[in-house]
Scaffold this active site. Structure first.
Site, PDB file in Angstrom:
ATOM      1  CG  HIS A  52      -1.918  -1.041   1.171  1.00 18.44           C
ATOM      2  ND1 HIS A  52      -1.770  -2.404   1.325  1.00 18.44           N
ATOM      3  CD2 HIS A  52      -3.416  -1.085   0.808  1.00 18.44           C
ATOM      4  CE1 HIS A  52      -2.767  -2.967   1.129  1.00 18.44           C
ATOM      5  NE2 HIS A  52      -3.976  -2.301   1.159  1.00 18.44           N
ATOM      6  CG  HIS A  69      -6.439   9.710  13.356  1.00 13.49           C
ATOM      7  ND1 HIS A  69      -7.013  10.059  12.000  1.00 13.49           N
ATOM      8  CD2 HIS A  69      -5.965  10.568  13.615  1.00 13.49           C
ATOM      9  CE1 HIS A  69      -6.302  10.979  11.618  1.00 13.49           C
ATOM     10  NE2 HIS A  69      -5.745  11.393  12.543  1.00 13.49           N
ATOM     11  NE  ARG A  87      -8.334  23.028  12.476  1.00 17.29           N
ATOM     12  CZ  ARG A  87      -8.028  21.877  12.817  1.00 17.29           C
ATOM     13  NH1 ARG A  87      -7.827  21.509  14.241  1.00 17.29           N
ATOM     14  NH2 ARG A  87      -7.510  20.865  11.916  1.00 17.29           N
ATOM     15  CB  CYS A 144     -10.996  27.065  10.272  1.00 18.18           C
ATOM     16  SG  CYS A 144     -10.452  25.649   9.875  1.00 18.18           S
ATOM     17  CE1 TYR A 191      -6.466  23.784   7.614  1.00 18.59           C
ATOM     18  CE2 TYR A 191      -4.327  22.862   8.581  1.00 18.59           C
ATOM     19  CZ  TYR A 191      -5.726  23.245   8.799  1.00 18.59           C
ATOM     20  OH  TYR A 191      -6.181  23.177   9.930  1.00 18.59           O
TER      21      TYR A 191
END
Length: 569
Positions: free
Chosen positions: A138, A162, A235, A284, A419
């Protein structure tokens, strides 16, 4: 429990069914290696995990998730599997539960499996997992190797976003055994980096708790031109650090170009510099991501339209600090920022901007220590954060501890592998983050703050309803118009604007708007309308009509028309 586990994993893995069905076989093959080795104490295991690159764990879980999505795309559509709360609770205990059908290994045993020849093992809780075949077949397998032979628990304690049922199910499919109890890494909550998190306002709606990310109810945003500090969106990418003002130092390093190589500034020395104030909106990069996910799922926090705020920032100008150090203009150079917030490998949050922006007096880049005439709160970067007006929030680094002038961008994950925008046709199997520019200036956008979706709105005696909201464009571009429609674009109405009287190019604050929309007899009869809003900036950039055309796998730059359905009374 074992039967339910195998059935669940089998459903989720699909193409990777072999992982679940061969887990016991692999455990038997490795059973001959079960001799007890010398014990590692928790500190050594944590150290080995850190040195091994625990941050690589994020790639493992991203790849696991990617495998699941490929499996879902390559098999015929099936009825969705409903999530049972009891199953989810049970799944969160798997890594702390000994599997009697599998052998037990010591930390020494695991540590020997840190390459493809010997096999690639990792541990989580009491579980031992063999990811050899996964890593070999992978994308990202070379990154997973950085964490081979060690524990992923410290990573898991930091990146708790996660910790999902899907990932836990996938990970359990790799399990081959149990870790000797004396070798299990214990992450003590008392010593956890999360134990010193600040208190937050009750109005903030969290999109994640660790790290803490939250936005206010959008209806409050149009009430104040300057967003109150208490419910300015938060954030955070990592745990909030605790910095003492008397111990604070800001390092300045010039690695490229002209200027004094090194210098340090205390908080008092920064505050002694000429004070400059600028009104700037911080947004954000994922603001309004939740709207984009309605087109197709994306990775990222499910922000509404409240991941933005407008404040008056005060501090020393970065251009003054850099020029005092002898830094001269150079279009090829960058200014890198590092914060005091650290990941498990002690790497700080980082970002960078072009030197040309940092040195431009009209760029108004600040080393800010005040927000709306108050000292910065811990969530907003106390004691110093950099404010880069007109630029995506990710470049406004909080808890600033180091500035570097260099001939390259920041090499941080958030500059190089996040981003960034991509084509709607780019997916996680084809994406190459190195081929896309890091977001700096944000595109024009707007949002309807009131009325709220599905709100019951009263028509006034003149046959109108009132809508309010915000509009903003990056790069200091002024908002020149906000258009609204309640009939699918057949007729448009121009809103009244509340904004600062500043030259174009330095219009860093947002604009609030108010519009009165006439309601037709047909709409009154139907009792339902959908309001659309779109903004236009001074370069005549206008918001795109639909998210289908700007969808991207990270859900950033979400600036299509804002739409709100309401009920008329």
């Amino acid at each position: 429990m074992r039967l339910r586990l195998l059935c669940t994993v089998s459903r989720q893995l699909q193409r990777h069914r072999w992982l679940a069905t061969s887990a016991t076989q692999r455990g038997q093959q490795h059973n001959k290696e079960q001799e007890t080795g010398k014990n590692f104490n928790n500190g050594v295991v944590y150290g080995a995990a850190t040195v091994g690159g625990i941050a690589a764990g994020i790639l493992l879980f991203n790849e696991l998730d990617k495998s699941k999505r490929r499996a879902q795309c390559s098999t015929p559509a099936a009825d969705p599997i409903e999530t049972n709360p009891d199953e989810e609770t049970e799944a969160r205990l798997w890594h702390s539960t000994k599997r009697e059908d599998l052998p037990t290994y010591s930390a020494d045993d695991v540590g020997k499996h840190n390459n493809h020849e010997a096999g690639i093992w990792v541990t989580y809780g009491v579980g031992v997992y063999d990811v050899t075949e996964f890593a070999a077949n992978h994308p990202g397998g070379d990154k997973i190797m950085m964490a081979a032979g060690s524990a992923i628990d410290p990573f898991w304690a930091i990146f708790q976003q996660h910790n999902t049922l899907e990932v836990l199910e996938l990970l359990e499919g790799f399990r081959i055994g149990n870790l000797n109890q004396v070798d299990v890494v214990v992450v003590d909550e008392q010593d956890s980096p999360w134990s010193q998190e600040p208190k937050r306002h009750a109005l903030l709606k969290a999109t994640s708790e660790r790290p803490f990310n939250a936005e206010p109810p959008i209806a409050l945003l149009s009430d104040n031109f300057l967003t109150p500090n208490d419910y300015f969106y938060v954030r955070n990418h990592l745990p909030v650090p605790t910095l003492l003002p008397e111990e604070y130092e800001l390092e300045l390093d010039v690695e490229s170009g002209e200027g004094r190589p090194q210098h340090k500034l205390t908080l008092d020395e920064i505050k002694a510099l000429p004070k400059h104030t600028v009104t700037a909106a911080i947004m954000c990069g994922g603001n309004r991501r939740s709207e984009m996910t309605r087109v197709k799922p994306v990775k990222g926090l499910s922000w509404g339209a409240g991941a933005v705020g407008n404040a008056k920032w005060s501090g020393a100008r970065l251009c003054d600090v850099l020029r005092a150090q002898g830094v001269q203009p150079n279009e090829k150079l960058h200014v890198l920022f590092e914060g005091a917030d650290l990941d498990p490998t002690s790497h700080p949050y980082g970002a960078s901007i072009p030197l040309s922006k940092a040195l431009d007096p009209r760029g108004d880049v600040l080393l800010a220590y005040e927000m709306n005439n108050q000292p910065l709160s811990r969530d907003h970067g106390y004691p110093i954060r950099v404010i880069v007006p007109g630029t995506v929030g990710a470049r406004n680094v909080k808890w600033l501890t180091r500035i570097i002038v260099a001939d390259h961008e920041s090499d941080s994950h958030w500059q190089q592998n996040d981003y960034k925008g991509f084509s709607p046709s780019t997916d996680w199997d084809t994406v190459d983050f190195s081929k896309s520019l890091a977001i700096q200036s944000m595109p024009v956008t707007s949002a309807i703050c009131t009325p709220m979706p599905e709100e019951r709105v009263k028509i006034d005696d003149k046959g109108c309803i009132t809508a309010r909201g915000y509009a903003w464009s990056g790069g200091g571009r002024k908002i020149v118009r906000v258009d609204l429609t309640s009939d699918g674009g057949k007729t448009w109405h121009v809103a009244e604007l509340e904004q600062e009287d500043l030259p174009d190019g330095r219009h860093y604050g947002w604009s609030l708007w108010t519009a009165r929309l006439p309601i037709t007899d047909e709409q009154k009869k139907d009792k339902h309308i959908e309001i659309w809003a779109k903004a236009v900036d001074s370069s005549y950039n206008v918001q795109p009509e639909a998210f289908e055309h700007i969808w991207n796998l990270r859900g950033v730059l979400a600036n299509a028309y804002h739409r709100v359905k309401v009920k008329l009374i």
